[in-house]
Design an enzyme around this catalytic site. Structure first.
Site, PDB file in Angstrom:
ATOM      1  N   TYR A  16       0.815  -1.233   0.000  1.00 57.65           N
ATOM      2  CA  TYR A  16       0.000   0.000   0.000  1.00 57.65           C
ATOM      3  C   TYR A  16       0.844   1.277   0.000  1.00 57.65           C
ATOM      4  O   TYR A  16       0.507   2.240  -0.704  1.00 57.65           O
ATOM      5  CB  TYR A  16      -1.013  -0.022   1.152  1.00 57.65           C
ATOM      6  CG  TYR A  16      -2.248  -0.834   0.811  1.00 57.65           C
ATOM      7  CD1 TYR A  16      -3.398  -0.230   0.316  1.00 57.65           C
ATOM      8  CD2 TYR A  16      -2.232  -2.216   0.936  1.00 57.65           C
ATOM      9  CE1 TYR A  16      -4.517  -0.982  -0.019  1.00 57.65           C
ATOM     10  CE2 TYR A  16      -3.343  -2.980   0.603  1.00 57.65           C
ATOM     11  CZ  TYR A  16      -4.484  -2.361   0.124  1.00 57.65           C
ATOM     12  OH  TYR A  16      -5.582  -3.101  -0.223  1.00 57.65           O
TER      13      TYR A  16
ATOM     14  N   GLU B  43      -9.166  -7.543   3.798  1.00 57.14           N
ATOM     15  CA  GLU B  43      -8.312  -8.538   3.114  1.00 57.14           C
ATOM     16  C   GLU B  43      -7.712  -9.522   4.125  1.00 57.14           C
ATOM     17  O   GLU B  43      -7.628 -10.725   3.871  1.00 57.14           O
ATOM     18  CB  GLU B  43      -7.219  -7.820   2.303  1.00 57.14           C
ATOM     19  CG  GLU B  43      -7.798  -7.193   1.043  1.00 57.14           C
ATOM     20  CD  GLU B  43      -7.040  -5.982   0.509  1.00 57.14           C
ATOM     21  OE1 GLU B  43      -5.833  -5.836   0.798  1.00 57.14           O
ATOM     22  OE2 GLU B  43      -7.663  -5.170  -0.201  1.00 57.14           O
TER      23      GLU B  43
HETATM   24  C1  HEM Z   1      -6.119   2.315  -1.265  1.00 58.63           C
HETATM   25  C2  HEM Z   1      -5.446   1.647  -2.201  1.00 58.63           C
HETATM   26  C3  HEM Z   1      -6.100   0.849  -3.317  1.00 58.63           C
HETATM   27  C4  HEM Z   1      -7.300   1.033  -3.919  1.00 58.63           C
HETATM   28  C5  HEM Z   1      -8.346   2.084  -3.622  1.00 58.63           C
HETATM   29  C6  HEM Z   1      -7.432   0.013  -4.940  1.00 58.63           C
HETATM   30  C7  HEM Z   1      -8.526  -0.115  -5.775  1.00 58.63           C
HETATM   31  C8  HEM Z   1      -8.684  -1.112  -6.713  1.00 58.63           C
HETATM   32  C9  HEM Z   1      -9.834  -1.273  -7.560  1.00 58.63           C
HETATM   33  C10 HEM Z   1     -11.064  -0.364  -7.556  1.00 58.63           C
HETATM   34  C11 HEM Z   1      -9.642  -2.365  -8.325  1.00 58.63           C
HETATM   35  C12 HEM Z   1     -10.603  -2.942  -9.372  1.00 58.63           C
HETATM   36  C13 HEM Z   1     -11.517  -3.933  -8.671  1.00 58.63           C
HETATM   37  C14 HEM Z   1     -12.508  -4.577  -9.622  1.00 58.63           C
HETATM   38  O1  HEM Z   1     -12.166  -5.564 -10.238  1.00 58.63           O
HETATM   39  O2  HEM Z   1     -13.629  -4.075  -9.747  1.00 58.63           O
HETATM   40  C15 HEM Z   1      -8.340  -2.892  -7.992  1.00 58.63           C
HETATM   41  C16 HEM Z   1      -7.769  -3.993  -8.597  1.00 58.63           C
HETATM   42  C17 HEM Z   1      -6.446  -4.316  -8.424  1.00 58.63           C
HETATM   43  N1  HEM Z   1      -5.590  -3.817  -7.483  1.00 58.63           N
HETATM   44 FE1  HEM Z   1      -5.973  -2.369  -6.138  1.00 58.63          FE
HETATM   45  N2  HEM Z   1      -6.315  -0.761  -4.935  1.00 58.63           N
HETATM   46  C18 HEM Z   1      -5.480  -0.281  -3.965  1.00 58.63           C
HETATM   47  C19 HEM Z   1      -4.247  -0.808  -3.632  1.00 58.63           C
HETATM   48  C20 HEM Z   1      -3.603  -1.795  -4.325  1.00 58.63           C
HETATM   49  C21 HEM Z   1      -2.274  -2.264  -4.030  1.00 58.63           C
HETATM   50  C22 HEM Z   1      -1.422  -1.795  -2.865  1.00 58.63           C
HETATM   51  C23 HEM Z   1      -1.975  -3.206  -4.976  1.00 58.63           C
HETATM   52  C24 HEM Z   1      -0.688  -3.973  -5.132  1.00 58.63           C
HETATM   53  C25 HEM Z   1       0.411  -3.412  -5.556  1.00 58.63           C
HETATM   54  C26 HEM Z   1      -3.131  -3.332  -5.850  1.00 58.63           C
HETATM   55  C27 HEM Z   1      -3.222  -4.189  -6.921  1.00 58.63           C
HETATM   56  C28 HEM Z   1      -4.369  -4.403  -7.664  1.00 58.63           C
HETATM   57  C29 HEM Z   1      -4.447  -5.329  -8.777  1.00 58.63           C
HETATM   58  C30 HEM Z   1      -3.305  -6.182  -9.306  1.00 58.63           C
HETATM   59  C31 HEM Z   1      -5.752  -5.279  -9.248  1.00 58.63           C
HETATM   60  C32 HEM Z   1      -6.344  -6.048 -10.434  1.00 58.63           C
HETATM   61  C33 HEM Z   1      -5.963  -5.297 -11.673  1.00 58.63           C
HETATM   62  C34 HEM Z   1      -6.517  -5.882 -12.927  1.00 58.63           C
HETATM   63  O3  HEM Z   1      -6.995  -7.015 -12.911  1.00 58.63           O
HETATM   64  O4  HEM Z   1      -6.439  -5.184 -13.928  1.00 58.63           O
HETATM   65  N3  HEM Z   1      -4.090  -2.466  -5.419  1.00 58.63           N
HETATM   66  N4  HEM Z   1      -7.788  -2.121  -7.000  1.00 58.63           N
END
Ligand code: HEM
Ligand SMILES: Cc1cc2nc3c(=O)[nH]c(=O)nc-3n(C[C@H](O)[C@H](O)[C@H](O)COP(=O)(O)OP(=O)(O)OC[C@H]3O[C@@H](n4cnc5c(N)ncnc54)[C@H](O)[C@@H]3O)c2cc1C
Length: 407
Positions: free
Chosen positions: A98, A140
Site C-alpha cells: 500500500y 483482506e
Molecule cells: C487504497 C489503495 C487501493 C485502492 C483504492 C485500490 C482499488 C482497486 C480497484 C477499484 C480495483 C478494481 C476492482 C474490480 O475488479 O472491480 C483494484 C484492482 C487491483 N488492485 Fe488495487 N487498490 C489499492 C491498492 C492496491 C495495491 C497496494 C496493490 C498492489 C500493488 C493493488 C493491486 C491491484 C491489482 C493487481 C488489481 C487487479 C488489476 C486488474 O486485474 O487489472 N491495489 N484495486
C-alpha cells in the site's frame, strides 16, 4: 471518519481531482510500473492496462470513497470495499504494497494538479487514502484468514485432471489439488484467480468463476478471447493472452497455480424466496455453479434462468442448463438466441425466443432476488428491465468479468 478540517478540503478539491482522474491515473501507472516493472509483469493484468479498462478503477474508487466520506460521514461504502478486497485477496495483494501505491499515486496527483496541492490538500488526501487502505487491509486480512492463507498469497498447485470442450470457444478445466490437501471451501458464485507463465516469462493472473461442483476439485470454464475488430475500429485487438494460452497449451496433466475461492456476489442461502438468474455468453459460468449447488441441495425454491447467446452452438452448458432445470422441482429457463434458434431446444420448462433478452417478457414473482452476469451493455439493459418490472435495486446483484467501473 474523516477529520472536519480534511472534510472541508476534500469537498473543495474533489471536483478538480475528479476532472483530472484520466491524467492522474495514466501518470500513476507510468510511475508505478517504471519503478516496479515486476508489478506489471506478474501482478497487474497487462491486458487491462493495454486496453485501458483498469486505468480508472483504482484512482476512481478513491475519489468515490472520498465523495462518500464527505456526503455520508457516519457510514462506509462497504459494497465497493468488499468487491476490491475480494479481488485483492485473490491476487495476493499485501499490506506492505500500500505505501508503494500511495507514493506513486500522490506523485502523480502533485504533478498533474501542481500548485493546487498545498500541504493542507496533500494531508487531507493522505487521510482519505489511509482510511481506505486500512479499511481494505482489514477486510483482506479477514478474508485471507477465513480462507486459511498463512501470508505470502494463497497460491496452490492444482493438476488439470481433465478438459471438456463445451463449445468451439469455451473449455472447462477440472482442477484437483496437486499437494494432496483438501479443496478449499467455496460459495456458489465465487471465482478463483489463476496464474499462468507466458512465453515471455511474465506470470499473468486472471479470475475464473467456479462453473460447477466437482468432488475433490474445482471447475472453471474459459472462453477463448480471439483477436478481432471492435465495432467501428480499423485496427485489430490482439487475442487474449491467458485464455488463448489455456486453450492452446492446457489439455490435462499440467500444473496451474490457483488462489482460494473469493468473490462477494454469492448465492444468498437465507430464505426460500424466488431466484432469477440472467446471463449472456460466458456470463453463464457463475449461474451454472449456483444452479448446480441448488440442484444438489434439492432446493424447492422458484427458479427462473434467463440466458442470451448468439446461437445454440455458441451457448455453453446448454444441455446442463436443461438437465438442472428438469432436476429442480420448480424451475424454468428462458433462452434468447440472436442468430439462429436451433431446433428442439424449447421443450417443457425451457422456452426459446429470437433476438436480444427482454426480461419484461417474463413473469417475475414478487420477492425475487436476481443475479446477473454478462457484458456491461447486457447488464445495463437487464437492470433497467428488472427495475421497470418492479424489482427493487437492493435485490439485484451482478458480477462483472472485468474491473467494476460502476453500472
Ligand atoms: C487504497 C489503495 C487501493 C485502492 C483504492 C485500490 C482499488 C482497486 C480497484 C477499484 C480495483 C478494481 C476492482 C474490480 O475488479 O472491480 C483494484 C484492482 C487491483 N488492485 Fe488495487 N487498490 C489499492 C491498492 C492496491 C495495491 C497496494 C496493490 C498492489 C500493488 C493493488 C493491486 C491491484 C491489482 C493487481 C488489481 C487487479 C488489476 C486488474 O486485474 O487489472 N491495489 N484495486
Ligand atoms: C470475477 C471475474 C470472473 C470471471 N469469470 C470468468 C469465467 O468464468 N470465464 C471466462 O472465460 N472469463 C471470466 N472472467 C474474465 C477473465 O478473467 C479474463 O478477463 C478473460 O479470460 C480474458 O483474459 P485474457 O488474458 O485472455 O485477455 P487479455 O489479454 O487480458 O485481453 C483482454 C482484452 O483486452 C484486449 N487487449 C489486450 N491487449 C491490447 C492492446 N494492446 N490494445 C487493445 N486491446 C488490447 C484484448 O483484445 C482483449 O479483448 C472473469 C473475470 C472476473 C473479474
Amino acid at each position: 471518519m474523516l477529520s472536519t478540517e480534511s472534510a472541508k478540503t476534500i469537498t473543495a478539491t474533489l471536483p478538480a481531482v475528479r476532472g483530472a482522474l484520466g491524467e492522474i491515473t495514466a501518470l500513476f501507472y507510468e510511475k508505478l510500473f517504471t519503478a516496479r516493472p515486476e508489478l506489471l509483469r506478474d501482478l497487474f493484468n497487462r491486458g487491462n492496462q493495454a486496453n485501458g479498462s483498469q486505468r480508472q478503477a483504482l484512482a476512481g474508487s478513491i475519489a468515490a470513497f472520498a465523495g462518500h466520506l464527505v456526503a455520508h460521514p457516519a457510514s462506509r461504502p462497504d459494497a465497493m470495499l468488499a468487491r476490491i478486497a475480494h479481488k485483492h485477496a485473490s491476487l495476493g495483494v499485501r499490506a506492505d504494497q500500500y505505501p508503494i501505491v500511495r507514493e506513486h499515486l500522490f506523485a502523480a496527483i502533485a504533478e498533474v494538479l501542481g500548485d493546487a496541492v498545498t500541504d493542507e490538500v496533500a494531508r487531507a488526501w493522505d487521510e482519505v487514502y489511509w482510511l481506505m487502505a486500512h479499511a481494505l487491509i482489514a477486510v483482506e486480512k479477514r478474508l485471507t484468514a477465513e480462507a486459511g492463507v498463512q501470508g505470502g498469497g494463497g497460491w496452490r498447485p492444482y493438476r488439470v485432471a481433465g478438459r471438456v470442450q463445451e463449445t468451439e470457444e469455451v473449455a472447462t478445466f477440472l482442477l484437483r489439488p496437486a499437494d494432496g490437501a483438501p479443496v478449499p471451501p467455496s460459495r456458489p458464485g465465487q471465482y478463483v484467480s489463476v496464474q499462468v507463465q507466458l512465453p515471455d516469462g511474465a506470470r499473468q493472473i486472471r479470475q475464473y468463476s467456479l462453473s460447477g461442483q466437482l468432488d475433490g476439485g474445482l471447475q472453471i470454464s474459459v472462453k477463448r478471447v480471439a483477436a478481432g475488430h471492435r465495432a467501428g475500429e480499423a485496427y485489430e485487438d490482439p487475442a487474449g493472452e491467458v485464455s488463448s494460452h489455456l486453450h492452446a497449451h492446457v489439455h490435462g496433466g499440467e500444473i496451474l497455480h490457483v488462489s482460494p475461492p473469493f468473490g462477494e456476489v454469492v448465492l444468498s442461502e437465507d430464505g426460500e424466496g424466488p431466484l432469477l438468474f440472467a446471463s449472456a455468453g460466458i456470463g453463464c459460468t457463475p449461474v451454472i455453479g449456483m444452479l448446480s449447488h441448488l440442484a444438489a441441495a434439492g432446493s424447492r425454491r422458484r427458479i427462473i434462468t434467463a440466458h442470451a447467446d448468439r446461437s445454440p452452438a455458441t451457448h455453453p452448458f446448454r444441455t446442463d442448463l436443461r438437465r438442472l432445470t428438469d432436476k429442480l422441482s420448480d424451475a424454468t429457463a428462458a433462452l434468447w438466441y440472436e442468430e439462429e434458434l436451433g431446433g428442439g431446444d424449447g421443450k417443457g420448462a425451457v422456452t426459446v425466443r429470437a433476438g436480444l433478452m427482454d426480461l419484461t417478457q417474463l413473469a417475475i414473482p414478487a420477492g425475487t432476488t436476481a443475479y446477473l452476469c454478462g457484458p456491461v451493455p447486457f447488464m445495463k439493459a437487464a437492470i433497467a428491465q428488472l427495475l421497470a418490472s418492479g424489482l427493487p435495486a437492493e435485490r439485484i446483484h451482478y458480477e462483472v468479468f472485468g474491473p467494476d467501473l460502476g453500472l
